[in-house]
Enzyme design. Structure first.
Site, PDB file in Angstrom:
ATOM      1  N   ASN A   7      20.115  71.445 103.013  1.00 15.71           N
ATOM      2  CA  ASN A   7      19.525  70.159 102.748  1.00 15.71           C
ATOM      3  C   ASN A   7      19.802  69.502 101.327  1.00 15.71           C
ATOM      4  O   ASN A   7      19.237  69.720 100.627  1.00 15.71           O
ATOM      5  CB  ASN A   7      18.245  69.889 103.442  1.00 15.71           C
ATOM      6  CG  ASN A   7      17.810  68.554 103.460  1.00 15.71           C
ATOM      7  OD1 ASN A   7      18.397  67.552 102.667  1.00 15.71           O
ATOM      8  ND2 ASN A   7      16.841  68.203 104.172  1.00 15.71           N
ATOM      9  N   GLU A  34      20.896  65.819 105.700  1.00 12.40           N
ATOM     10  CA  GLU A  34      20.374  64.849 105.219  1.00 12.40           C
ATOM     11  C   GLU A  34      21.583  64.222 104.290  1.00 12.40           C
ATOM     12  O   GLU A  34      21.309  64.130 103.095  1.00 12.40           O
ATOM     13  CB  GLU A  34      19.066  64.998 104.330  1.00 12.40           C
ATOM     14  CG  GLU A  34      17.928  64.599 105.070  1.00 12.40           C
ATOM     15  CD  GLU A  34      16.453  64.380 104.037  1.00 12.40           C
ATOM     16  OE1 GLU A  34      16.362  63.251 103.846  1.00 12.40           O
ATOM     17  OE2 GLU A  34      16.079  65.421 103.663  1.00 12.40           O
ATOM     18  N   ASP A 147      17.497  72.573 108.554  1.00 10.01           N
ATOM     19  CA  ASP A 147      16.059  71.993 108.238  1.00 10.01           C
ATOM     20  C   ASP A 147      15.578  71.724 109.276  1.00 10.01           C
ATOM     21  O   ASP A 147      15.697  70.709 110.087  1.00 10.01           O
ATOM     22  CB  ASP A 147      16.247  70.778 107.265  1.00 10.01           C
ATOM     23  CG  ASP A 147      14.950  70.280 106.900  1.00 10.01           C
ATOM     24  OD1 ASP A 147      13.936  70.896 107.452  1.00 10.01           O
ATOM     25  OD2 ASP A 147      14.790  69.229 106.227  1.00 10.01           O
ATOM     26  N   ASN A 149      11.902  71.662 109.733  1.00 14.02           N
ATOM     27  CA  ASN A 149      11.080  70.901 109.385  1.00 14.02           C
ATOM     28  C   ASN A 149       9.662  71.625 110.160  1.00 14.02           C
ATOM     29  O   ASN A 149       8.727  70.842 110.527  1.00 14.02           O
ATOM     30  CB  ASN A 149      11.028  69.429 109.547  1.00 14.02           C
ATOM     31  CG  ASN A 149      11.485  68.580 108.677  1.00 14.02           C
ATOM     32  OD1 ASN A 149      11.235  68.727 107.536  1.00 14.02           O
ATOM     33  ND2 ASN A 149      12.404  67.603 108.804  1.00 14.02           N
ATOM     34  N   ASP A 218      13.781  75.774 106.137  1.00 16.53           N
ATOM     35  CA  ASP A 218      15.123  75.970 106.539  1.00 16.53           C
ATOM     36  C   ASP A 218      15.399  77.413 107.361  1.00 16.53           C
ATOM     37  O   ASP A 218      15.226  78.411 106.602  1.00 16.53           O
ATOM     38  CB  ASP A 218      16.049  75.749 105.346  1.00 16.53           C
ATOM     39  CG  ASP A 218      15.797  74.412 104.652  1.00 16.53           C
ATOM     40  OD1 ASP A 218      16.531  73.458 105.053  1.00 16.53           O
ATOM     41  OD2 ASP A 218      14.829  74.327 103.736  1.00 16.53           O
ATOM     42  N   ASP A 247      15.647  68.876  96.773  1.00 20.28           N
ATOM     43  CA  ASP A 247      14.435  69.474  96.878  1.00 20.28           C
ATOM     44  C   ASP A 247      14.541  70.702  97.644  1.00 20.28           C
ATOM     45  O   ASP A 247      13.407  71.401  97.847  1.00 20.28           O
ATOM     46  CB  ASP A 247      13.269  68.403  97.295  1.00 20.28           C
ATOM     47  CG  ASP A 247      13.570  67.592  98.413  1.00 20.28           C
ATOM     48  OD1 ASP A 247      14.547  67.702  98.974  1.00 20.28           O
ATOM     49  OD2 ASP A 247      12.763  66.682  98.614  1.00 20.28           O
ATOM     50  N   HIS A 248      15.519  71.059  98.178  1.00 21.08           N
ATOM     51  CA  HIS A 248      15.838  72.135  99.032  1.00 21.08           C
ATOM     52  C   HIS A 248      16.679  73.172  98.311  1.00 21.08           C
ATOM     53  O   HIS A 248      17.656  72.717  97.338  1.00 21.08           O
ATOM     54  CB  HIS A 248      16.331  71.858 100.406  1.00 21.08           C
ATOM     55  CG  HIS A 248      15.536  71.279 101.425  1.00 21.08           C
ATOM     56  ND1 HIS A 248      15.170  71.599 102.736  1.00 21.08           N
ATOM     57  CD2 HIS A 248      15.290  69.996 101.377  1.00 21.08           C
ATOM     58  CE1 HIS A 248      14.661  70.722 103.180  1.00 21.08           C
ATOM     59  NE2 HIS A 248      14.484  69.612 102.419  1.00 21.08           N
TER      60      HIS A 248
END
Length: 258
Positions: A7, A34, A147, A149, A218, A247-248
């Site tokens: 991501n 993303e 991802d 989530n 993920d 941030d991943h």
């Protein structure tokens, strides 16, 4: 065959990070989520210059998924998840690469919960589960990655008691993930590391990365036709510490054979 999911949290803004990581690790296949870029703004030439072919499903400002393959043909099978013709969010793309069907997905976040965003997430999960069941009937190697989530268990989240009402950890969301996996999919990371603390996401706030206050959201799900080829898996955690990074962290698996 090394396959990664990442991501990127904005493919153009993070392009130097992505290109550096591609050069250093050279995965054979990469699934990106993303993108946050419309179809015409995907950095195709930069990706091609790095040695990768690409297909992508863009969307202005939000979402967006892509599949990259190093010096290999990509045969696109599907863009968009079946089951709702009115759903315009760019969250799924599927391709055939080296005899393996790869579905790259970016599952909805679902917050704030409860509410319409959680309902959309659960509906999307139902559509994914229906499509996944169909893929299993084809008797070919399939990998669903991206991802999701979702933190499937308490082992997958730092201080789980703080997340009980969050859409990434609510019981109905975790149940939806379990229902999907129970079709016959193998969670690659948990298969190789059943009891270890492994995270793939660290928030930008409160020094989450420095404190290793992360989440495992993920995932790689492998069909029975490919799960036996799983050799190794991991997270390129250090990439999360790079300047102007996502941030991943990138997550990867290695498969034996062709």
């Amino acid at each position: 065959m090394k396959i990664a999911t990442y991501n990127v949290n904005g493919v153009n803004g993070r392009l130097p990070v992505l290109l550096r990581w591609l050069e250093e690790t050279q995965p054979d296949v990469v699934c990106l989520q993303e993108l946050k870029a419309p179809q015409e703004k995907f950095p195709e030439q930069a990706i091609r210059d790095a040695g990768y072919n690409a297909i992508w499903h863009g969307q202005k400002s939000w979402n967006g998924v892509a599949i990259l393959a190093r010096d290999t043909e990509i045969k696109e099978l599907r863009r968009g998840l079946p089951g709702d013709e009115e759903d315009t969010q760019s969250r799924y793309i599927e391709a055939l690469i080296n005899g393996v069907v790869i579905g790259c997905l970016y599952l909805p976040n679902g917050n704030p919960a409860p509410g319409p965003k959680l309902e959309y997430k659960l509906q999307w999960f139902e559509r994914l589960t229906t499509h996944a069941a169909q893929l299993l009937t084809y008797d070919v190697p399939v990998i669903l990655t991206g991802d999701f989530n979702v933190m499937p268990t308490e082992l997958d989240v730092y201080k789980p008691e703080r997340w009980v009402d969050d859409a990434l950890f609510r019981p109905e969301v975790r149940a939806a993930f379990k229902n999907l996996v129970d079709q016959g999919w193998t969670d690659a990371i948990r298969t190789l590391y059943p009891t270890e603390t492994i995270y793939t996401f660290w928030d930008y706030f409160r020094n989450a990365y420095g404190r290793n206050a992360g989440l495992r959201i993920d995932h790689f799900l492998l069909s029975p036709q490919v799960s036996g080829r799983l050799k190794s898996a991991g997270v390129d955690r250090d990439v999360r510490g790079w300047e102007k990074t996502s941030d991943h962290g990138p997550v990867w698996i290695e498969l034996a054979g062709e």
